[in-house]
Design a protein around this motif. Sequence first.
Motif, PDB file in Angstrom:
ATOM      1  N   LEU A 284       4.853  10.711  -6.616  1.00  0.00           N
ATOM      2  CA  LEU A 284       3.401  10.867  -6.613  1.00  0.00           C
ATOM      3  C   LEU A 284       2.702   9.705  -5.904  1.00  0.00           C
ATOM      4  O   LEU A 284       1.481   9.661  -5.839  1.00  0.00           O
ATOM      5  CB  LEU A 284       2.871  10.999  -8.043  1.00  0.00           C
ATOM      6  CG  LEU A 284       3.364  12.232  -8.812  1.00  0.00           C
ATOM      7  CD1 LEU A 284       2.619  12.374 -10.126  1.00  0.00           C
ATOM      8  CD2 LEU A 284       3.205  13.504  -7.987  1.00  0.00           C
ATOM      9  N   SER A 285       3.472   8.767  -5.383  1.00  0.00           N
ATOM     10  CA  SER A 285       2.855   7.658  -4.650  1.00  0.00           C
ATOM     11  C   SER A 285       2.742   8.008  -3.175  1.00  0.00           C
ATOM     12  O   SER A 285       3.684   8.530  -2.565  1.00  0.00           O
ATOM     13  CB  SER A 285       3.695   6.392  -4.803  1.00  0.00           C
ATOM     14  OG  SER A 285       3.261   5.425  -3.859  1.00  0.00           O
ATOM     15  N   ASN A 286       1.596   7.682  -2.609  1.00  0.00           N
ATOM     16  CA  ASN A 286       1.413   7.913  -1.174  1.00  0.00           C
ATOM     17  C   ASN A 286       2.281   6.983  -0.331  1.00  0.00           C
ATOM     18  O   ASN A 286       2.390   7.168   0.872  1.00  0.00           O
ATOM     19  CB  ASN A 286      -0.060   7.700  -0.795  1.00  0.00           C
ATOM     20  CG  ASN A 286      -0.943   8.796  -1.327  1.00  0.00           C
ATOM     21  OD1 ASN A 286      -0.453   9.862  -1.688  1.00  0.00           O
ATOM     22  ND2 ASN A 286      -2.244   8.541  -1.403  1.00  0.00           N
ATOM     23  N   PHE A 287       2.844   5.971  -0.966  1.00  0.00           N
ATOM     24  CA  PHE A 287       3.655   5.013  -0.215  1.00  0.00           C
ATOM     25  C   PHE A 287       5.129   5.417  -0.183  1.00  0.00           C
ATOM     26  O   PHE A 287       5.946   4.728   0.410  1.00  0.00           O
ATOM     27  CB  PHE A 287       3.535   3.613  -0.836  1.00  0.00           C
ATOM     28  CG  PHE A 287       2.109   3.128  -0.924  1.00  0.00           C
ATOM     29  CD1 PHE A 287       1.207   3.369   0.103  1.00  0.00           C
ATOM     30  CD2 PHE A 287       1.666   2.421  -2.039  1.00  0.00           C
ATOM     31  CE1 PHE A 287      -0.110   2.916   0.028  1.00  0.00           C
ATOM     32  CE2 PHE A 287       0.352   1.965  -2.121  1.00  0.00           C
ATOM     33  CZ  PHE A 287      -0.540   2.222  -1.087  1.00  0.00           C
ATOM     34  N   SER A 288       5.457   6.510  -0.855  1.00  0.00           N
ATOM     35  CA  SER A 288       6.865   6.919  -0.907  1.00  0.00           C
ATOM     36  C   SER A 288       7.208   7.841   0.246  1.00  0.00           C
ATOM     37  O   SER A 288       6.372   8.593   0.728  1.00  0.00           O
ATOM     38  CB  SER A 288       7.154   7.624  -2.237  1.00  0.00           C
ATOM     39  OG  SER A 288       6.942   6.741  -3.295  1.00  0.00           O
ATOM     40  N   ARG A 289       8.469   7.745   0.637  1.00  0.00           N
ATOM     41  CA  ARG A 289       8.981   8.590   1.708  1.00  0.00           C
ATOM     42  C   ARG A 289      10.133   9.422   1.178  1.00  0.00           C
ATOM     43  O   ARG A 289      10.913   8.959   0.342  1.00  0.00           O
ATOM     44  CB  ARG A 289       9.494   7.738   2.861  1.00  0.00           C
ATOM     45  CG  ARG A 289       8.504   7.484   3.969  1.00  0.00           C
ATOM     46  CD  ARG A 289       9.158   6.756   5.131  1.00  0.00           C
ATOM     47  NE  ARG A 289       9.893   5.581   4.714  1.00  0.00           N
ATOM     48  CZ  ARG A 289      11.219   5.511   4.746  1.00  0.00           C
ATOM     49  NH1 ARG A 289      11.936   6.524   5.172  1.00  0.00           N
ATOM     50  NH2 ARG A 289      11.816   4.402   4.350  1.00  0.00           N
TER      51      ARG A 289
END
Lengths: 1066, 415
Positions: free
Chosen positions: A985-990
């Motif tokens: 749910l993090s926008n920083f995850s890929r």
Amino acid sequence: MLSLLRILFAGLVSLIIVQFASAEESNSKQVEGLRQHRTRVFAITGLRIIHGSGQVTDQGTLVVRGSKITAMGPDVEPPAGADVIDATGKTAYPGFIDSYAEVTLDAANKRPATAYWNPQIRASFEVTSAIQKTHLAAEELRQQGFVARLIAPKEGVIRGQSALYSLGTDDIHELILKDHVALNGELTIPRRSGDREVYPNSPMGAVALARQSFYDAIWYREAHRAVGIDSSLALPEKNISLEAILPFVSGKHPVMLETSNELFALRANDFAREFKLNLILVGSGNEYRRLEEIQQTGRPLIVPVAFPKAPNVASPESANSVTLESLMHWDHAPSNLVRLEERGVEILLTTHQLNDKKEFLKNLRLAVNRGFSSDAALKALTTTPAKRFQIDDQLGTLEPGKLASFVITDGDLFDGKTKIVETWVQGDRIQHDQDEKVDLRGDWKITISSVSQKNDLSLLINITGKEKLKAKIRPDQTLPKFQDAVELKAISQEDSHLVGQFLGDQFGHRGVVTFSVVLGRESKEWLGTLNWPDGTRSSLAMSANPLGIEQSKEDAEIKKSESTDAKNIVKNEDKAESDEEGKAEQEEKQKTAARSLPASFPVNYPLGAFGRIELPNSAAIVAFKRATIWTSGPMGIIKRGTILVKNGKIVEVGKGIKIPKDAIVIDAAGKHITPGLIDCHSHIASDGGINESAQAVTAEVRIGDFLDCDDIDIYWQLAGGLTSSNILHGSANPIGGQNQVIKMRWGSCYEDLRFKEAPSGIKFALGENVKQSNWGDEHTTRYPQTRMGVEQIMRDELLEAREYSRRKKEYATTQKGLPPRIDLELEAVAEILTGERWIHCHSYRQDEILALIRTLDEFEITIGSFQHILEGYKVADAMAKHGATGSSFSDWWAYKSEVQDAIPYNGAIMHDQGIVVSFNSDDGEIGRRMNQEAAKAVKYGNVSPSEALKFVTLNPAIQLRIDEHVGSLEVGKHADLVVWSGSPLSNFSRCEQTWIDGKKYFDSVEERAERKVILNMRNTLIQKILDSRAPMMNAGDEAHDPTAEWPRHDEFCEAHGHDHHEHGHE
Amino acid sequence: MHQYFYLTAILIAFATLRPSVASDQIPGKLPDSPVAIVGGTIHPVSAPSIENGTLIFDHGIITAVGIDIELPEGAHVVKAKKMHLYPGLFEPYSRIGLVEISAVRATNDYRETGQLNPNVLANVSVNPDSELIPVTRSNGVLLNMTIPTGGLIAGQAAIMQLDGWTNEEMTLKSSAAMIVSINSDKDSQTLHEFLTDVRRYEKSIQANSPPRHDTRLAAMLPVLSGDQPIIVKADRWQEINRAVAFAQNEGLKLIVFGGYDAPKCAPLLKKHDIPVILSSVHRKPLYRHDAYDAAYSLPKQLQDLGIRYCISGYGRSSSYNVRNLPYHAATAVAHGLSMDDALKSITLNTAEILGVDDRIGSLTTGKNATFFISSGTPLETTSQVKQAWIAGRPVDLSDKQKMLYRKYQKKYLKD
């Protein structure tokens, strides 16, 4: 009828021809005036005869009498009175058959009174009824060695019946070799030119219509049969289109379907299997891209030899936009034929797709250079089509009794230098080199004799150039003060004349001299006339001058000066000039050699960037350990857990799981693992047009007929962790087409994209789109135009389907009455009533949502899912009571009237009311980051993170009724999962890895390496093009891809975030 | 087809128009006393973050930022413990205020007819009561450049603060940029001819023989002088080359919008110091053979190449979802960009490129007090914006969507 006669009398007829050929009548035409009886008996001697059956006769004689070969062999004596043609050194081949050509015939547009309701079905049309001789393009084709050609109609879905024509010079009556050869068609339509009111207006609609018409033909037969038995039954309609289809439905006669790429070929095969048709495929030249599947169809394939020009790589900028796919296609296309040959596919050849038919032999020879065997090539031009079209009693091989339709060459057919010297068609001799101009390039001597001049004047002329001639002229003996050869002001070759002008000043005549020479083929000594500037006339003779103009000059100069320097210079110049042509020839040779090199890289699937050489391996056991596992199941989130996968299924999930020794272990310490993401509303991976928009109900069309496994969106979404997707029909009509749930198995052929366990579904739609609110002013009459009408048309359709089912059941038990007609539209709607097919309904406003719920309640149908459902939050209680689910946009709103009250809290409110909620993409770009969409459920309405993730995992699986198999990480489910660099749910995850069925389909580390490979492939191929000086397309041009014209989004879903149309000044 | 139907759609005139209604949020009033925000983590963007910091503003201007700052007398204190302060996020390219319902023609004011409209001003048509404005700012996007579109010269963009009773109150800078389209060499030529007319016009003014009035030509004078930049949409290599060549030939100040192939044009862009408004990060690769994350990694590439850039979300939403601007920057972080650079790309970089960094873009003494308090980084969707000020005036963070949320929560309240 013609074919019938031929079958009955084939043996007899050939016998008669052999014996009484000179007395035969082949024409019913009334002769006016004097009769003509030209004797047409020829004996061609000294021939090397390639029989076509594998047999070869060296030094043979071939006897032609009338339209037939009457004798052939090494010891055949020319008959008395025969015209003997010495063909020593020449070779005869059976005449070629061009197995496919299509022509536009206006008459095909005229619909007979009893034709099928839809003008795209033109089965009763026969090319023989309208064709004219010019349509055959006989002359052009004969030059390439063709003696016969199949002509098919061009327009329509089911286009009509083709016929085989001889490419002779006789009347069109006498050129028909066989009619009713095949029922021709193509299971698509061209991209509509703006007409949204005409059905079908999508490829999906075209296939549905074709299927319906074939089912109708079967019904037609049964219905008439029933009336034949029981005359008390109602009389079924008379329909000549359906009648015309019947012989082809039975598989008795072939159906020939044109295909624009390899996937269309496979789809045509699907169609043929449904009706057990005898299918002949008209190929595209792209078959090498799905060779295995093409081979498995077992269908004969008519293959074009039109190879693409190289993409434009002339500048860094233009090369930048050239795709690897187009580079690889350029590289592979000439090898298509050899690949098909290796697979044992029955090959027929066609000039179809070739803009310039003169390229045919050139291209075929290139294919041969690439490994296509010359035997196979010859067969594909002769015996194979002759057999396939059942005309092998007349064509295909050289044998007495067959048509005298053959080709004479001056060498081996597949040698690049070999010319086709003559083509014989039905006994008519057509010599090609006659048409060619005398080759004037070289050095000539012109001797001018005149009354006024005391001595003959002798000039030397050097002619260069191919299409446009250039020439220099100088005196034979060097005159005083004469410097250089004089360039002719003009020179041209017209018919059998050479005409020229030059300035006479240096020859002692001020002004322009004109001359002409009459050229003959037989000798190289020609006569002509010359006009001096003063009007006096001389006669001239022109003959070859072996020395050459510069050579003479050189001699003259040697006399003047012994300087060796000068000699050297002249020699160099001389070399340069005479080499110019040799150079061109050399260049051509080099180009051919370069093009003959095998393709640089193996075919990958799909062809081009990020295609796979092979599908991912399935390790027997895979273990993912030390990961934070978001199960989306009852186990919630497990920290430092393990997932064990066996044979594509999850066998264990949890903590402290023992990992078997033979497992492949993925250490996911610090990583998060979620179920593969699922998108409940997408329009990617289909080239069927997404919307069949002409009718209010199009339940018969199927997205599944046009799955495009080559769509790069599949790969891009895979790279975002998406593993399953619901590909929906658009929202143009209240009842749209059937959807297809897919798994993102990138690299597979389309059949393997299907989510096999997923139940069928169908798109419904409400509101502005279906009542055509935003279509434009002219769209105001199709029913419905209001939400009131939308409610009614759905009710009406469900009622009709209910009655339809009842009728069918009744007939099945009683066998009374006319057999019921299969109606594909009602079949699909009837399946909704039985619960086999689930509705996914596009919806916005609360009133329309309630209206549909009430209608469905009345028919005891539970909806599969409401799509968009932007005002679901206003009627969540009613939805919950019905058992509805909601698949929404996370935060779209405002772009049209009915989305004014859309709020991003919609998902949370519905969720709080116990509704199964998902967020969908409806957009190829958002489909790449569905995890970010899920996070919006946390932001707007405070849904817990693990529940929010379910909005893109378990919940869409429930909505699609596939939750037994996917959607959560639970024992027994498919091993579809994603490894994330951090919290999903993090926008920083890929997304780092995406697994489907326990196989790794995406790996961000491997992808990095793949990029380098792609770069290298691109560079290699770009160099190959530049190196070989291959002709290029214009910058920015791409090879025409008809499937690329169809939208891959719902074009009726107004303005939601598709902003690409608002820039610039169109 | 898509284009065609979009156009026809907006051409339809609706007989029954949605009456022009005002949003229910009330513009903020400038506080009488200084305001001090204390205890939060301040992210000035132009400097390292300050934990447990204090920010003070007065009369709309930031007067102090730091730790242990003495509060002025009578200061209104806002406690921001565990909270974070960020400068207002700045969308450099949108239609906010010029469109309400794009499918309803009557609500569209962004495209004037004709090819050359340098004289039209976006700010004069911005509807301050648009429902889109509260929705946008409630996610921290407090600043926006509103742009006209269409034609060769669409008109002049204006930098707007997303709160105010009138568009005059909202306007931070009018005539901030000229929106220009150059889609072919022919367009370059047409524009060149137009500029030639402008030069003649300028000459006759200078020669003291004033020409007859021509509003179009007059509007171009600041462009010619380089005071006003032109913004040209250019994504592909050739398009960027064409735009740069045009600007250089005509001596104009250029900002590239789009910028997909900008890394390939790095030497050219750097040599002429041409900045890029990337639009957007959330988009598919332009070429089939590009990496799937080609657009996601663009900010990082430009950062490393030293090309000046900022991020726009226009490519995803031209108006109603401008609120998602920070998530574009966030995805760039997932693909290599640092958090600090990502924040700059939607605040300070934007202000610098558009020439308003003297007033906005960072939390710096002397700049406008345009900022918000958030539960966490605005780059994460799950963070919530708690409070905001625009030029010192507190912002009503309610919006139509929150009101409907509250309304329908009541429907399902159990007694």
